[in-house]
Design a protein around this motif. Structure first.
Motif, PDB file in Angstrom:
ATOM      1  N   ALA A  57       0.886  -1.215  -0.169  1.00 51.35           N
ATOM      2  CA  ALA A  57      -0.037  -0.072  -0.191  1.00 51.35           C
ATOM      3  C   ALA A  57       0.930   1.135  -0.053  1.00 51.35           C
ATOM      4  O   ALA A  57       0.621   2.287  -0.672  1.00 51.35           O
ATOM      5  N   GLN A  58       1.968   1.250   0.788  1.00 51.11           N
ATOM      6  CA  GLN A  58       2.731   2.374   0.881  1.00 51.11           C
ATOM      7  C   GLN A  58       3.460   2.598  -0.588  1.00 51.11           C
ATOM      8  O   GLN A  58       3.680   3.721  -1.124  1.00 51.11           O
ATOM      9  N   ALA A  59       4.030   1.592  -1.154  1.00 45.36           N
ATOM     10  CA  ALA A  59       4.674   1.652  -2.418  1.00 45.36           C
ATOM     11  C   ALA A  59       3.678   2.216  -3.457  1.00 45.36           C
ATOM     12  O   ALA A  59       3.966   2.907  -4.439  1.00 45.36           O
ATOM     13  N   LEU A  60       2.336   1.553  -3.421  1.00 44.85           N
ATOM     14  CA  LEU A  60       1.381   2.169  -4.482  1.00 44.85           C
ATOM     15  C   LEU A  60       1.191   3.749  -4.261  1.00 44.85           C
ATOM     16  O   LEU A  60       0.899   4.397  -5.102  1.00 44.85           O
ATOM     17  N   MET A  61       1.161   4.106  -2.795  1.00 48.46           N
ATOM     18  CA  MET A  61       1.072   5.675  -2.574  1.00 48.46           C
ATOM     19  C   MET A  61       2.090   6.449  -3.099  1.00 48.46           C
ATOM     20  O   MET A  61       1.774   7.512  -4.100  1.00 48.46           O
ATOM     21  N   ALA A  62       3.380   5.881  -2.816  1.00 46.60           N
ATOM     22  CA  ALA A  62       4.560   6.384  -3.532  1.00 46.60           C
ATOM     23  C   ALA A  62       4.460   6.568  -5.145  1.00 46.60           C
ATOM     24  O   ALA A  62       4.560   7.714  -5.671  1.00 46.60           O
ATOM     25  N   ALA A  63       4.095   5.657  -5.784  1.00 45.50           N
ATOM     26  CA  ALA A  63       3.864   5.806  -7.163  1.00 45.50           C
ATOM     27  C   ALA A  63       2.737   6.719  -7.610  1.00 45.50           C
ATOM     28  O   ALA A  63       3.080   7.449  -8.410  1.00 45.50           O
ATOM     29  N   GLN A  64       1.579   6.467  -6.899  1.00 41.14           N
ATOM     30  CA  GLN A  64       0.681   7.254  -7.390  1.00 41.14           C
ATOM     31  C   GLN A  64       1.096   8.948  -7.100  1.00 41.14           C
ATOM     32  O   GLN A  64       0.316   9.881  -7.952  1.00 41.14           O
ATOM     33  N   ASN A  65       1.902   9.070  -6.275  1.00 39.80           N
ATOM     34  CA  ASN A  65       2.235  10.455  -5.858  1.00 39.80           C
ATOM     35  C   ASN A  65       3.038  11.112  -7.059  1.00 39.80           C
ATOM     36  O   ASN A  65       3.418  12.469  -7.289  1.00 39.80           O
ATOM     37  N   THR A  66       3.379  10.246  -8.055  1.00 41.66           N
ATOM     38  CA  THR A  66       4.306  10.915  -9.386  1.00 41.66           C
ATOM     39  C   THR A  66       3.442  10.885 -10.333  1.00 41.66           C
ATOM     40  O   THR A  66       4.166  11.050 -11.587  1.00 41.66           O
ATOM     41  N   VAL A  67       2.081  10.622 -10.388  1.00 46.03           N
ATOM     42  CA  VAL A  67       1.564  10.457 -11.772  1.00 46.03           C
ATOM     43  C   VAL A  67       0.458  11.559 -11.482  1.00 46.03           C
ATOM     44  O   VAL A  67       0.033  12.016 -10.529  1.00 46.03           O
ATOM     45  N   PRO A  68       0.114  12.141 -12.556  1.00 46.10           N
ATOM     46  CA  PRO A  68      -1.309  13.263 -12.663  1.00 46.10           C
ATOM     47  C   PRO A  68      -2.422  12.800 -11.778  1.00 46.10           C
ATOM     48  O   PRO A  68      -2.702  11.387 -11.916  1.00 46.10           O
ATOM     49  N   ASP A  69      -3.249  13.575 -11.579  1.00 48.64           N
ATOM     50  CA  ASP A  69      -4.318  13.349 -10.736  1.00 48.64           C
ATOM     51  C   ASP A  69      -5.507  12.368 -11.821  1.00 48.64           C
ATOM     52  O   ASP A  69      -6.401  11.999 -11.198  1.00 48.64           O
ATOM     53  N   ASP A  70      -5.438  12.539 -13.202  1.00 54.87           N
ATOM     54  CA  ASP A  70      -6.342  11.897 -14.123  1.00 54.87           C
ATOM     55  C   ASP A  70      -5.656  10.621 -14.382  1.00 54.87           C
ATOM     56  O   ASP A  70      -6.550   9.766 -15.276  1.00 54.87           O
ATOM     57  N   ARG A  71      -4.645   9.823 -13.941  1.00 57.31           N
ATOM     58  CA  ARG A  71      -4.065   8.605 -14.120  1.00 57.31           C
ATOM     59  C   ARG A  71      -4.479   7.773 -12.720  1.00 57.31           C
ATOM     60  O   ARG A  71      -4.048   8.171 -11.607  1.00 57.31           O
ATOM     61  N   PHE A  72      -4.895   6.573 -13.064  1.00 57.24           N
ATOM     62  CA  PHE A  72      -5.414   5.735 -11.974  1.00 57.24           C
ATOM     63  C   PHE A  72      -4.641   4.517 -12.181  1.00 57.24           C
ATOM     64  O   PHE A  72      -4.763   3.911 -13.315  1.00 57.24           O
ATOM     65  N   VAL A  73      -4.344   3.737 -11.080  1.00 60.31           N
ATOM     66  CA  VAL A  73      -3.768   2.493 -11.115  1.00 60.31           C
ATOM     67  C   VAL A  73      -4.839   1.245 -11.684  1.00 60.31           C
ATOM     68  O   VAL A  73      -5.886   1.353 -11.407  1.00 60.31           O
ATOM     69  N   HIS A  74      -4.266   0.600 -12.723  1.00 55.67           N
ATOM     70  CA  HIS A  74      -5.236  -0.661 -13.269  1.00 55.67           C
ATOM     71  C   HIS A  74      -4.409  -1.802 -13.176  1.00 55.67           C
ATOM     72  O   HIS A  74      -4.957  -2.853 -13.001  1.00 55.67           O
ATOM     73  N   SER A  75      -3.269  -1.885 -12.630  1.00 54.38           N
ATOM     74  CA  SER A  75      -2.412  -3.060 -12.171  1.00 54.38           C
ATOM     75  C   SER A  75      -1.070  -2.855 -11.500  1.00 54.38           C
ATOM     76  O   SER A  75      -0.605  -1.823 -11.433  1.00 54.38           O
ATOM     77  N   MET A  76      -0.998  -3.743 -10.477  1.00 56.85           N
ATOM     78  CA  MET A  76       0.212  -3.568  -9.710  1.00 56.85           C
ATOM     79  C   MET A  76       0.746  -5.138  -9.312  1.00 56.85           C
ATOM     80  O   MET A  76      -0.104  -6.110  -9.186  1.00 56.85           O
ATOM     81  N   HIS A  77       2.088  -5.191  -9.520  1.00 63.17           N
ATOM     82  CA  HIS A  77       2.667  -6.728  -9.513  1.00 63.17           C
ATOM     83  C   HIS A  77       3.811  -6.259  -8.535  1.00 63.17           C
ATOM     84  O   HIS A  77       4.811  -5.771  -8.824  1.00 63.17           O
ATOM     85  N   VAL A  78       3.955  -7.189  -7.471  1.00 62.90           N
ATOM     86  CA  VAL A  78       4.848  -6.908  -6.662  1.00 62.90           C
ATOM     87  C   VAL A  78       5.425  -8.308  -5.955  1.00 62.90           C
ATOM     88  O   VAL A  78       4.958  -9.393  -6.124  1.00 62.90           O
ATOM     89  N   TYR A  79       6.692  -8.081  -5.801  1.00 60.88           N
ATOM     90  CA  TYR A  79       7.366  -9.232  -5.011  1.00 60.88           C
ATOM     91  C   TYR A  79       7.991  -8.828  -3.744  1.00 60.88           C
ATOM     92  O   TYR A  79       8.688  -7.850  -3.627  1.00 60.88           O
ATOM     93  N   PHE A  80       7.585  -9.678  -2.858  1.00 64.80           N
ATOM     94  CA  PHE A  80       7.994  -9.665  -1.372  1.00 64.80           C
ATOM     95  C   PHE A  80       9.562 -10.321  -1.241  1.00 64.80           C
ATOM     96  O   PHE A  80       9.889 -11.525  -1.378  1.00 64.80           O
ATOM     97  N   ILE A  81      10.419  -9.527  -1.396  1.00 70.40           N
ATOM     98  CA  ILE A  81      12.128 -10.155  -1.200  1.00 70.40           C
ATOM     99  C   ILE A  81      12.671 -10.416   0.134  1.00 70.40           C
ATOM    100  O   ILE A  81      13.381 -11.584   0.257  1.00 70.40           O
ATOM    101  N   LEU A  82      12.590  -9.701   0.973  1.00 65.64           N
ATOM    102  CA  LEU A  82      12.959  -9.894   2.247  1.00 65.64           C
ATOM    103  C   LEU A  82      12.006  -9.349   3.295  1.00 65.64           C
ATOM    104  O   LEU A  82      11.010  -8.500   3.040  1.00 65.64           O
ATOM    105  N   GLY A  83      11.821 -10.010   4.627  1.00 70.00           N
ATOM    106  CA  GLY A  83      11.063  -9.332   5.423  1.00 70.00           C
ATOM    107  C   GLY A  83      11.195  -8.378   6.002  1.00 70.00           C
ATOM    108  O   GLY A  83      12.623  -7.781   6.178  1.00 70.00           O
TER     109      GLY A  83
END
Length: 288
Positions: A42-68
């Motif tokens: 969720a925090q990573a998505l917020m970080a990414a959303q902070n770098t795009v214009p207000d009219d762009r919305f996430v349609h997919s996200m793919h994550v890897y958990f590498i370390l705890g």
């Protein structure tokens, strides 16, 4: 984990260090030995959303958990601008602690546009009011478990609908695994589509892996299993209201090699399919 929705919102309010670089805080109190994977996503998505214009919305996200993740220190999120197109934008986010990358996410954003529209039908299920609180189920295992649940997870209201666990009839294990929950934020979120998307990403990691244990008669919190999220994908089909009831319709097509695969359709209360989620995780068997 946060005991209130306000603390969840606080966790998703990242500190901007410089362009494309953000710092996420940790819950004030938690018994978890690793950072909850949904929090990092969720925090990573917020970080990414902070770098795009207000009219762009996430349609997919793919994550890897590498370390705890270490819950005692903040997490730094480094956002890479992969592509800016007229309709789509792509971001890659690396989460870092102690000088190491603990998590990667690639997310794609799109402007809203019209097109063909169809969806699966929501399965017939009991309503949230007819379903038992997951906290009440946990409380049946003891007072300490109830207190821990309240402290860690009460920021969301989660209702257990049921599963097809083979308790009395072993042949039920041959039926594709099904596990269903209703959930919503326990309170009202600000009217921000990016925030609702991130809040949904946060809670989407809580129960999904457990569906892969249904055919084996094991629950995710059992001492017989060592679980951990490995990767997690969300496709956002339609706008999500994370503070309204959502049905998490989970299935598991396969488990092998100490890994379980779970997928889920997510419906709003009126039957609208708002998202699809998939996750593979470690379900290492603990004998003895």
């Amino acid at each position: 984990m946060p005991a209130s929705l306000d603390e969840v919102v606080h966790l998703l309010d990242l500190e901007k260090l410089e362009e494309g670089l953000y710092r996420g805080s940790q819950p004030a109190q938690s018994d978890l030995v690793r950072v909850f994977g949904g929090q990092v996503a969720a925090q990573a998505l917020m970080a990414a959303q902070n770098t795009v214009p207000d009219d762009r919305f996430v349609h997919s996200m793919h994550v890897y958990f590498i370390l705890g993740g270490d819950p005692s220190i903040p997490i730094v999120y480094d956002v890479e601008n992969v592509r800016d197109g007229r309709s789509f934008m792509t971001r890659r986010v690396a989460a870092r602690q102690h000088g190491e990358i603990i998590f990667y996410m690639t997310a794609s954003f799109q402007v809203d546009e019209p097109g063909w529209d169809h969806q699966d039908a929501m399965p017939p299920v009991p309503s949230p009011d007819e379903s038992i609180s997951l906290g009440d189920l946990v409380a049946q295992t003891g007072e300490k478990a109830a207190e821990r649940w309240k402290r860690e997870w009460s920021s969301f209201d989660i209702r257990y609908v049921g599963d097809n666990r083979p308790e009395d009839d072993p042949q039920r294990a041959l039926v594709p695994a099904v596990q269903r929950l209703w959930f919503r934020a326990d309170g009202t979120l600000p009217a921000s589509r990016p925030l609702h998307n991130a809040a949904f990403a946060y809670i989407s990691d809580l129960s999904l892996l457990g569906a892969s244990l249904v055919p084996h008669g094991v629950v995710i919190g059992s001492p017989r299993v060592k679980p951990a999220s490995l990767d997690h994908t969300i496709w956002f089909h339609r706008p999500i209201a994370a503070d309204q009831w959502l049905l998490y319709d989970q299935t598991s097509p396969s488990a092998s090699g100490a890994r379980g695969l779970s997928t889920a359709r997510v419906f709003s209360l009126d039957g609208t399919l708002v998202a699809t989620v998939a996750q593979e995780g470690l379900i290492r068997r603990v004998d003895g």
